[in-house]
Structures are given as structure tokens and as C-alpha cells.
Design an enzyme around this catalytic site. Structure first.
Site, short mmCIF file in Angstrom:
data_model
loop_
_atom_site.label_atom_id
_atom_site.label_comp_id
_atom_site.label_asym_id
_atom_site.label_seq_id
_atom_site.Cartn_x
_atom_site.Cartn_y
_atom_site.Cartn_z
N LYS A 1 0.77 -1.47 0.04
CA LYS A 1 -0.44 0.05 0.15
C LYS A 1 0.72 1.42 0.15
O LYS A 1 0.49 2.88 -0.02
CB LYS A 1 -0.85 -0.16 1.15
CG LYS A 1 -1.79 -1.03 1.16
CD LYS A 1 -1.84 -1.89 -0.17
CE LYS A 1 -3.26 -0.47 -0.38
NZ LYS A 1 -3.30 -1.47 -1.67
N HIS B 1 7.22 -7.44 -2.47
CA HIS B 1 7.14 -6.71 -0.72
C HIS B 1 8.17 -7.41 0.03
O HIS B 1 7.82 -7.08 1.13
CB HIS B 1 5.77 -6.65 -0.38
CG HIS B 1 4.51 -6.20 -1.27
ND1 HIS B 1 4.87 -5.34 -1.31
CD2 HIS B 1 3.18 -6.63 -1.40
CE1 HIS B 1 3.47 -4.77 -2.12
NE2 HIS B 1 2.85 -5.12 -1.87
N SER C 1 -5.20 2.45 4.27
CA SER C 1 -4.86 2.19 2.55
C SER C 1 -5.53 0.09 2.48
O SER C 1 -5.41 -0.34 2.02
CB SER C 1 -4.10 2.61 2.21
OG SER C 1 -3.91 1.59 0.38
P1 A3P Z 1 -4.89 5.20 -0.94
O1 A3P Z 1 -5.69 3.33 -1.46
O2 A3P Z 1 -4.62 5.76 -0.20
O3 A3P Z 1 -5.75 5.28 -2.08
P2 A3P Z 1 0.23 -0.35 -3.46
O4 A3P Z 1 -0.04 -0.32 -4.87
O5 A3P Z 1 1.37 -0.51 -3.23
O6 A3P Z 1 -1.04 -1.38 -3.28
O7 A3P Z 1 -1.11 1.16 -2.65
C1 A3P Z 1 -1.79 1.08 -3.40
C2 A3P Z 1 -1.55 2.79 -2.96
O8 A3P Z 1 -1.58 3.44 -3.75
C3 A3P Z 1 -4.13 2.87 -3.22
O9 A3P Z 1 -4.13 4.23 -2.30
C4 A3P Z 1 -3.67 3.41 -4.68
O10 A3P Z 1 -4.89 4.92 -4.36
C5 A3P Z 1 -2.28 4.70 -4.49
N1 A3P Z 1 -1.82 4.80 -5.90
C6 A3P Z 1 -2.29 4.34 -6.84
N2 A3P Z 1 -1.93 4.30 -7.84
C7 A3P Z 1 -1.88 6.27 -7.55
C8 A3P Z 1 -1.69 7.56 -8.47
N3 A3P Z 1 -1.04 7.47 -9.82
N4 A3P Z 1 -1.45 8.53 -7.69
C9 A3P Z 1 -2.50 8.58 -6.06
N5 A3P Z 1 -2.10 7.37 -6.06
C10 A3P Z 1 -2.09 5.81 -6.30
#
Ligand code: A3P
Length: 300
Positions: A57, A112, A142
Site C-alpha cells: 500500500k 514486498h 489503505s
Molecule cells: P489509497 O488506498 O490510499 O487510495 P499499492 O499499489 O502499494 O497497493 O498502493 C495502493 C495505494 O496507492 C492506494 O492508496 C492507491 O489509490 C494509490 N495509488 C495508486 N496509483 C496512484 C496514483 N497514480 N496516484 C496516487 N495514488 C495512487
């Protein structure tokens, strides 16, 4: 350390099943002890491999899009036509290992993994790591929402329960604090690049330029603009190759949440109570006290 907000029975409650490897819990289904053993000990690292490493996340899928676009000189065709898991395989899983094995160089690889179980061969190679980190409070929020929709992660019993599990390092992929402090010990190595989610938010273009320099990729202005546009939250929301909607319902239940949920900094403020915020700050200070690093979020 979190007495007031932590009823003792919480420790007896555990989420869904998991695979344990070297004291770290991994979600079932994708990972097995065997695939993790292979990833750590036998994975053949190529000198031009690029590893996208994060704690969950923290912006993993965002960084896949950015790196994928940089490697393709800003051309979005691959990002829009090939699933991110095939462009940047999760090599700790059996399927990901096979995909990684068959990918042409330069490969983009995702995991991860905490540093202590990262592929041993990496440390004898010229391969590169891009490590993205994020305000742990936003990671926690998140992660909580993600765990509701991602079936193998197991639905949290409550926000407070998840909050405590996170602080105690009981969640899948282990302690955020250990992950970050472990990887940051490698800061200064020329083949490891650290960047924060907050920096990406604040200056995506500058971050892309920085990443290009690290990767030795020369992109012209138009190509950089294309990376920035195609890696925007809005573009990614529309792209089925990275918005998780192609995953089966047994894995990702789209009725229980949205993978690209909010994409903002500071959402923890709408989730944490004052007591939780204080509790988090105490734990943070205790666990991070030896780090000299100044992060954009720095609580307190
Ligand atoms: P949120 O749940 O706070 O919206 P991961 O890919 O490590 O699982 O992380 C997911 C998080 O990154 C989510 O956060 C997602 O919305 C955010 N995320 C993914 N792409 C993004 C982007 N282009 N801009 C901003 N946040 C992004």
C-alpha cells in the site's frame, strides 16, 4: 505500548490463513514456502533487472506504471494492453517466477520482500532497486480498506483491530517499521533508489526525471509528459491493466472496495481517533528513533 486503545483479546484474533516464511506472514494462494525459498536463494538476477520494492500500500502499482512507461520511452501501448502482473511479475509466487523467467531483459520485477529475504543474487549483481515508501498512517488506512476487498488478506475485524495488528507487525508482510528500517540500511548504495509516495504526489514530473537518471534512460520532454499523464491517478483508474478489475472475484471483490481508492496524502486524519494518533506517534518514535532520516510525514 498502546495500552489504552488495545483490549487484550485482540492478540488472540488472527486474520485469514497465511503462509509463514522466516517469521514473515505472506498471503496464501499465491505464495508458498517453496516459492519464497526459490525467490530468496535461487532466483537468477540479471544485471539489468529493475526491482520495484515496497511495503504493501505504499504505491507499488503506481511505481509499476511509472517504471513500465519509462522503460517504454513514454509509449503507453504496453501499459494499456498487458496486465501489470505480466509486465512486472511478482517473482515470490510460483506464477510470477515463471513469468519473470520468460521475460526479456531489461526486466521489471515486483515484490514486498523485507531486505533480509530479498534474492541473495541481487547483492552480487548490478541490478537496481527502486524502493517506494509512504506515510505509515496512510499505509495503514489503505491496507485496512484493501484487506476488506482482497480475499486472501482476510477481512479485518474492525479498524481498531487492524490498527493494533499493524503497529504490532502482525499483518501480512510483517512490520512496516522493520521493512523500512531494514531497507534504509542500504541507503547510499548506488544501485538502490529511495522515493516517497508523498514526493510522487508533490512532483511527479521531477520524480520521473530523477528515476530516468537513476535508470540511465534519456527521455525527451514529450516522453516524460506521457509518463506523467499515463501514470496519473485518473489514467490508472481507467486502465483495466492496472486497476485490479480484471482479477477474479474470489481474489478481489470489487463490491467491497476500490483498489485505486483515494490516492491522496493524509487520509489517516479522517480515520484515526485522537487516542490512536497519539498511540501511533509513540510507537513511531520508539521504533524509528535510531533513524536519522527526515521523512515528509514526520508525526509529532
Ligand atoms: P489509497 O488506498 O490510499 O487510495 P499499492 O499499489 O502499494 O497497493 O498502493 C495502493 C495505494 O496507492 C492506494 O492508496 C492507491 O489509490 C494509490 N495509488 C495508486 N496509483 C496512484 C496514483 N497514480 N496516484 C496516487 N495514488 C495512487
Amino acid at each position: 505500548f498502546c495500552g489504552p486503545c488495545m483490549p487484550p483479546q485482540i492478540f488472540q484474533e488472527m486474520p485469514a490463513q497465511y503462509v509463514q516464511y522466516k517469521r514473515i506472514k505472506f498471503p496464501c494462494g499465491y505464495n508458498s514456502v517453496e516459492s519464497l525459498q526459490v525467490a530468496e536463494n535461487e532466483f537468477q538476477v540479471r544485471d539489468d533487472d529493475i526491482f520495484n520494492v515496497t511495503y504493501p500500500k505504499s504505491g507499488t502499482v503506481w511505481m509499476i506504471e511509472i517504471l513500465s512507461l519509462i522503460l517504454n520511452e513514454g509509449n503507453p501501448v504496453l501499459n494499456q494492453s498487458v496486465l501489470n502482473s505480466l509486465r512486472a511479475p511478482w517473482f515470490t509466487t510460483q506464477l510470477g517466477l515463471e513469468t519473470a523467467h520468460d521475460l526479456p531483459s531489461p526486466r521489471l520485477l515486483t515484490c514486498h520482500l523485507p531486505v533480509q529475504i530479498f534474492p541473495k543474487a541481487f547483492f552480487r549483481s548490478k541490478a537496481k532497486v527502486v524502493y517506494t515508501l509512504r506515510d505509515p498512517r496512510d499505509v495503514l488506512v489503505s491496507y485496512y480498506h484493501f484487506s476488506k476487498m482482497c480475499i486472501p488478506f482476510g477481512e479485518p475485524k474492525s479498524f481498531n483491530h487492524f490498527f493494533e495488528s499493524f503497529l504490532n507487525g502482525e499483518v501480512l508482510f510483517g512490520s512496516w517499521f522493520d521493512h523500512i528500517t531494514g531497507w534504509l540500511k542500504l541507503k547510499g548504495k548506488s544501485n538502490i533508489f529511495f522515493i516517497t509516495y508523498e514526493r510522487l504526489q508533490q512532483d511527479l514530473r521531477g520524480s520521473v526525471e530523477h528515476l530516468c537518471r537513476f535508470l540511465g534512460k534519456e527521455l525527451d520532454e514529450a516522453a516524460i509528459t506521457s509518463v506523467v499523464q499515463n501514470a496519473s491517478f485518473e489514467a490508472m483508474q481507467k486502465n483495466n491493466m492496472c486497476n485490479s478489475t480484471m482479477l477474479p472475484k474470489e481474489v478481489m471483490d470489487q463490491e467491497k472496495g476500490t483498489f485505486l481508492r483515494k490516492g491522496i496524502c493524509g487520509d489517516w486524519k479522517t480515520h484515526f481517533t485522537v487516542a490512536q494518533s497519539e498511540c501511533f506517534d509513540r510507537a513511531y518514535q520508539e521504533k524509528m528513533q535510531d533513524l536519522k532520516e527526515i521523512f515528509p510525514w514526520q508525526p509529532g
